[in-house]
Enzyme design. Structure first.
Site, mmCIF file in Angstrom:
data_model
loop_
_atom_site.group_PDB
_atom_site.id
_atom_site.type_symbol
_atom_site.label_atom_id
_atom_site.label_comp_id
_atom_site.label_asym_id
_atom_site.label_seq_id
_atom_site.Cartn_x
_atom_site.Cartn_y
_atom_site.Cartn_z
ATOM 1 N N LYS A 129 61.540 2.383 -61.385
ATOM 2 C CA LYS A 129 60.986 2.410 -60.166
ATOM 3 C C LYS A 129 60.987 3.641 -59.471
ATOM 4 O O LYS A 129 60.144 3.998 -58.715
ATOM 5 C CB LYS A 129 61.512 1.116 -59.457
ATOM 6 N N ASN A 130 62.491 4.090 -59.274
ATOM 7 C CA ASN A 130 62.669 4.990 -58.350
ATOM 8 C C ASN A 130 62.184 6.461 -58.821
ATOM 9 O O ASN A 130 62.500 7.642 -58.627
ATOM 10 C CB ASN A 130 64.111 5.287 -58.017
ATOM 11 N N CYS B 232 64.091 -1.868 -48.134
ATOM 12 C CA CYS B 232 64.993 -2.683 -47.957
ATOM 13 C C CYS B 232 66.011 -2.516 -46.650
ATOM 14 O O CYS B 232 66.143 -1.292 -46.534
ATOM 15 C CB CYS B 232 66.095 -2.699 -49.439
ATOM 16 N N ARG C 249 68.146 3.669 -41.833
ATOM 17 C CA ARG C 249 67.714 4.708 -43.127
ATOM 18 C C ARG C 249 66.864 5.668 -42.448
ATOM 19 O O ARG C 249 65.789 5.979 -42.321
ATOM 20 C CB ARG C 249 66.842 3.882 -44.101
ATOM 21 N N ASP D 72 72.812 1.025 -56.314
ATOM 22 C CA ASP D 72 71.867 0.355 -56.543
ATOM 23 C C ASP D 72 72.620 -0.860 -57.567
ATOM 24 O O ASP D 72 71.706 -2.006 -57.798
ATOM 25 C CB ASP D 72 70.677 0.817 -57.209
ATOM 26 N N ARG E 141 59.691 -6.429 -55.975
ATOM 27 C CA ARG E 141 59.487 -4.894 -55.738
ATOM 28 C C ARG E 141 59.959 -4.002 -56.672
ATOM 29 O O ARG E 141 59.337 -2.991 -56.901
ATOM 30 C CB ARG E 141 60.032 -4.638 -54.438
HETATM 31 C C1 EPZ Z 1 66.841 6.349 -52.959
HETATM 32 O O1 EPZ Z 1 66.605 6.024 -51.601
HETATM 33 C C2 EPZ Z 1 66.378 4.956 -53.905
HETATM 34 N N1 EPZ Z 1 64.902 4.739 -53.410
HETATM 35 C C3 EPZ Z 1 67.422 4.028 -53.255
HETATM 36 O O2 EPZ Z 1 67.229 2.715 -54.182
HETATM 37 C C4 EPZ Z 1 68.574 4.463 -53.771
HETATM 38 O O3 EPZ Z 1 69.632 3.419 -53.136
HETATM 39 C C5 EPZ Z 1 68.873 5.632 -52.842
HETATM 40 O O4 EPZ Z 1 68.151 6.799 -53.166
HETATM 41 C C6 EPZ Z 1 70.561 6.350 -53.165
HETATM 42 O O5 EPZ Z 1 70.584 6.535 -54.612
HETATM 43 C C7 EPZ Z 1 64.190 5.271 -54.075
HETATM 44 O O6 EPZ Z 1 64.232 6.317 -54.862
HETATM 45 C C8 EPZ Z 1 62.676 4.769 -53.813
HETATM 46 P P1 EPZ Z 1 68.769 8.527 -49.586
HETATM 47 P P2 EPZ Z 1 66.656 7.119 -50.286
HETATM 48 O O7 EPZ Z 1 68.097 9.267 -49.074
HETATM 49 O O8 EPZ Z 1 66.020 8.153 -50.946
HETATM 50 C C9 EPZ Z 1 70.957 8.548 -45.409
HETATM 51 C C10 EPZ Z 1 66.579 0.474 -54.604
HETATM 52 O O9 EPZ Z 1 67.552 -0.574 -54.476
HETATM 53 N N2 EPZ Z 1 69.968 9.730 -45.188
HETATM 54 O O10 EPZ Z 1 69.600 9.240 -50.931
HETATM 55 O O11 EPZ Z 1 66.384 6.165 -49.227
HETATM 56 C C11 EPZ Z 1 70.588 7.253 -45.670
HETATM 57 O O12 EPZ Z 1 70.732 6.506 -44.650
HETATM 58 C C12 EPZ Z 1 66.704 1.638 -53.714
HETATM 59 O O13 EPZ Z 1 65.981 0.872 -55.676
HETATM 60 C C13 EPZ Z 1 70.079 10.118 -43.911
HETATM 61 O O14 EPZ Z 1 70.988 9.936 -43.102
HETATM 62 O O15 EPZ Z 1 68.405 7.359 -50.403
HETATM 63 C C14 EPZ Z 1 71.756 6.752 -46.704
HETATM 64 O O16 EPZ Z 1 73.007 6.200 -46.189
HETATM 65 C C15 EPZ Z 1 67.495 1.107 -52.415
HETATM 66 N N3 EPZ Z 1 68.989 11.189 -43.277
HETATM 67 C C16 EPZ Z 1 72.082 8.063 -47.469
HETATM 68 O O17 EPZ Z 1 71.565 9.104 -46.651
HETATM 69 C C17 EPZ Z 1 67.964 11.342 -44.262
HETATM 70 O O18 EPZ Z 1 67.047 12.145 -43.736
HETATM 71 C C18 EPZ Z 1 71.362 8.009 -48.921
HETATM 72 O O19 EPZ Z 1 70.164 7.915 -48.684
HETATM 73 C C19 EPZ Z 1 68.196 10.541 -45.497
HETATM 74 C C20 EPZ Z 1 69.135 9.904 -45.909
#
Ligand code: EPZ
Length: 422
Positions: A22-23, A118, A123, A311, A403
Site C-alpha cells: 500500500k505504502n 488514520c 500528523r 506499522d 484501506r
Molecule cells: C507513512 O506515513 C506511512 N503511510 C505510515 O503508514 C507509516 O506509519 C509512516 O510513514 C512511518 O513509517 C504511507 O506511506 C501512506 P511520517 P507518513 O511522515 O508519511 C511526524 C500505515 O498504517 N511528521 O514518516 O505520514 C509525524 O507526525 C500508515 O500503513 C511531522 O512532525 O509518516 C509522525 O509522528 C500509518 N511533520 C512522524 O513524523 C511532518 O511534516 C512520522 O511521520 C511530517 C511528519
C-alpha cells in the site's frame, strides 16, 4: 456498515501470496502524474486507498484503466491545469498530500486541503511545506486549505530533514525530479517504499541516487515518461506480511508466505524467532510454524527503517497477548498508536498503555467480543487476536481494514480461518 465475524480456535495452514505494498503504490500513483504519457504498473494491491488515489488522478484529468486486477495503466499525457483536489478526495487518506509535490513538479501549482488518514495522533505536514517553500513554491495555508504555486518553477536545493519523514521525503522527491538543478535531501526516510518510488522515477528517466542511505541526490530533468512497453512492479507489502505471520502466532498452525521480500523485514523476523516460532526465510518466501503459547519478547521499540516498523506494532502486540511473560512496547513514531489496546483488553488481554509505553502481560487465552476497528493496523490486530480467541468476535468499521488489506477475510479463509463479512 459492514462487519467481520470471526469464530476463533481454528488453526491456520496453507500458502498465501503477499499483496503489493500500500505504502509503495500510493506514492508511485502520485508520481505517475509527473509523466507525460502512459505508465504501466503491476502487483498493485486491490485496496480502497488505491481507489482513493485513482479518484484523485482522475480528478486531475488522468485516464486510469485496470479494474480491480493487479495491473494498472495510468495515462497522464496532456494533463491540463491541475484543478483543485477537493476535500472529500483529500480526506480519504494521508498519502493524498504527496499529490502536492507531484502537482508542483508537473504543473507548478495545486490547491488541496489537509490530508486524512488514520488517527495516530497529530500528523503535521510542516516538513513538507518548509521543504517545498525552500524549492521556490509559494504556499498559502489557511483554514486547512493549501494553495501552492511556483511562479518561477521549482529549483533544486539542499534540504535537511529534522526527522526522516516518509511522506516529506516522497514529496521532495516528486518536486525535485523536474526542478531546475540539483536537490540534496539529508536525513531522508530509508524505507523500502522510498526505494520503490526512486526505482519507478528512474524508470521514467529521473536522475536519482542515494535512496536507502543518508543522502539522496536528485538532478532535475526536463520531463518524465516511461519507455513504451515497460511495466513497473510494486514491491511486496512488508506490513501485510508481518500481519499474516502474526495471525499464525495467534491461531497456531503453519504458513508459507510467497512473493514477499524477507530482506525488508530484518527487524521483524527476529521478533517471531524470539517468540519461539519456527521461521525460515527464502529469497521471496517466508515459512512460519507455531503452536502453543509464544514466549514474550524483550522491549520492542518502534523506529524508522531499518528499525522495527511502527506499522507492525499493533499486530505483533496481538501475537503477544497470550505469550508466557511480559513484553514492553515503546512507540517512538506516533503519539497515539495504542488505540487497539482497548479492544484487545475487551477480549481478555492484559495491556497497560500510557503515552509511548504499553506493557503486555500474557494471559492463557482471549475471548471473542464485539469491537470497532480504531484504525487500519489496529483493526488488523483485532482480526489476528480473534483468530485465536475462544468464541465469536465481531469487528465493525471494516472500512479501516479495507484501506490496507486485500480482502482480509478471503486471505484468512483460504488458510482455514472461520471468518466472514456481513
Ligand atoms: C507513512 O506515513 C506511512 N503511510 C505510515 O503508514 C507509516 O506509519 C509512516 O510513514 C512511518 O513509517 C504511507 O506511506 C501512506 P511520517 P507518513 O511522515 O508519511 C511526524 C500505515 O498504517 N511528521 O514518516 O505520514 C509525524 O507526525 C500508515 O500503513 C511531522 O512532525 O509518516 C509522525 O509522528 C500509518 N511533520 C512522524 O513524523 C511532518 O511534516 C512520522 O511521520 C511530517 C511528519
Amino acid at each position: 456498515m459492514q462487519k467481520l465475524v470471526i469464530d476463533g480456535g481454528k488453526m491456520l495452514k496453507g500458502e498465501l501470496k503477499t499483496q503489493g505494498a500500500k505504502n509503495a503504490v500510493l506514492p508511485v500513483l502520485a508520481a505517475a502524474a509527473l509523466c507525460d504519457g502512459k505508465v504501466r504498473l503491476s502487483n498493485c494491491p486491490s485496496i480502497s486507498d488505491r481507489y482513493g488515489a485513482i479518484r484523485i488522478l482522475t480528478r486531475l484529468g488522468a485516464r486510469v484503466t485496470g479494474g480491480a486486477g493487479s495491473e494498472l495503466t495510468v495515462d497522464c499525457s496532456g494533463l491540463a491545469e491541475f484543478p483543485e483536489i477537493d476535500d472529500n478526495l483529500m480526506r480519504t487518506m494521508r498519502s493524498s498530500i504527496i499529490f502536492m509535490g507531484a502537482a508542483l513538479g508537473r504543473r507548478g501549482r495545486c490547491t488541496l486541503c489537509y490530508p486524512g488518514g488514520c488517527d495516530l495522533g497529530p500528523r503535521p505536514i510542516d516538513m513538507h511545506i518548509s521543504a517545498l517553500k525552500k524549492m521556490g513554491a509559494v504556499i498559502n495555508d489557511e483554514h486547512g486549505r493549501i494553495e501552492c504555486y511556483a511562479p518561477d518553477g521549482l529549483s533544486g536545493c539542499k534540504i535537511s530533514l529534522s526527522f526522516p519523514s516518509v511522506g516529506a521525503t516522497e514529496n521532495i522527491m516528486l518536486a525535485a525530479v523536474t526542478a531546475k538543478g540539483e536537490t540534496v535531501i539529508s536525513n531522508p526516510a530509508r524505507e523500502p517504499e522510498i526505494g520503490c518510488l526512486a526505482d519507478f522515477l528512474r524508470s521514467c528517466g529521473a536522475h536519482i541516487k542515494g535512496d536507502g542511505g543518508g543522502r539522496i541526490v536528485i538532478e532535475g530533468v526536463e520531463e518524465l515518461s516511461q519507455p513504451e512497453g515497460e511495466v513497473f512492479s510494486i514491491i511486496p507489502d512488508r506490513v501485510a506480511a508481518a500481519t499474516y505471520l502474526s495471525a499464525v502466532i495467534c491461531a497456531g498452525g503453519e504458513l508459507m508466505l510467497t512473493d514477499c521480500q524477507p530482506s525488508h523485514m530484518e527487524a521483524v523476523i527476529p521478533v517471531f524467532e524470539a517468540m519461539g516460532a519456527y521461521i525460515r526465510c527464502f529469497k521471496s518466501n517466508i515459512y512460519i510454524q507455531s503452536t502453543g503459547r509464544p514466549r514474550s519478547c524483550d522491549t520492542i521499540r518502534t523506529m524508522v527503517y531499518p528499525g522495527f516498523p511502527t506499522d507492525a506494532q499493533a499486530v505483533i502486540m496481538s501475537a503477544l497477548t497470550c505469550s508466557v511473560g511480559t513484553t514492553v512496547f515503546v512507540e517512538n513514531i506516533f503519539e497515539s498508536r495504542y488505540r487497539h489496546a482497548a479492544a484487545l483488553c475487551r477480549m481478555g488481554a492484559d495491556i497497560r498503555a500510557e503515552g509511548k509505553v504499553a506493557v503486555v502481560t500474557g494471559v492463557p487465552e482471549l475471548y471473542g467480543a464485539s469491537c470497532e476497528a480504531p484504525d487500519l493496523r489496529g483493526g488488523a490486530a483485532i482480526v489476528c487476536a480473534a483468530l485465536g480467541a475462544q468464541g465469536r468476535t465481531e469487528i465493525l468499521r471494516t472500512e479501516y481494514i479495507d484501506r490496507g488489506y486485500e480482502s482480509i477475510e478471503k486471505a484468512l479463509s483460504s488458510l482455514g480461518a472461520d471468518i466472514y463479512r456481513v
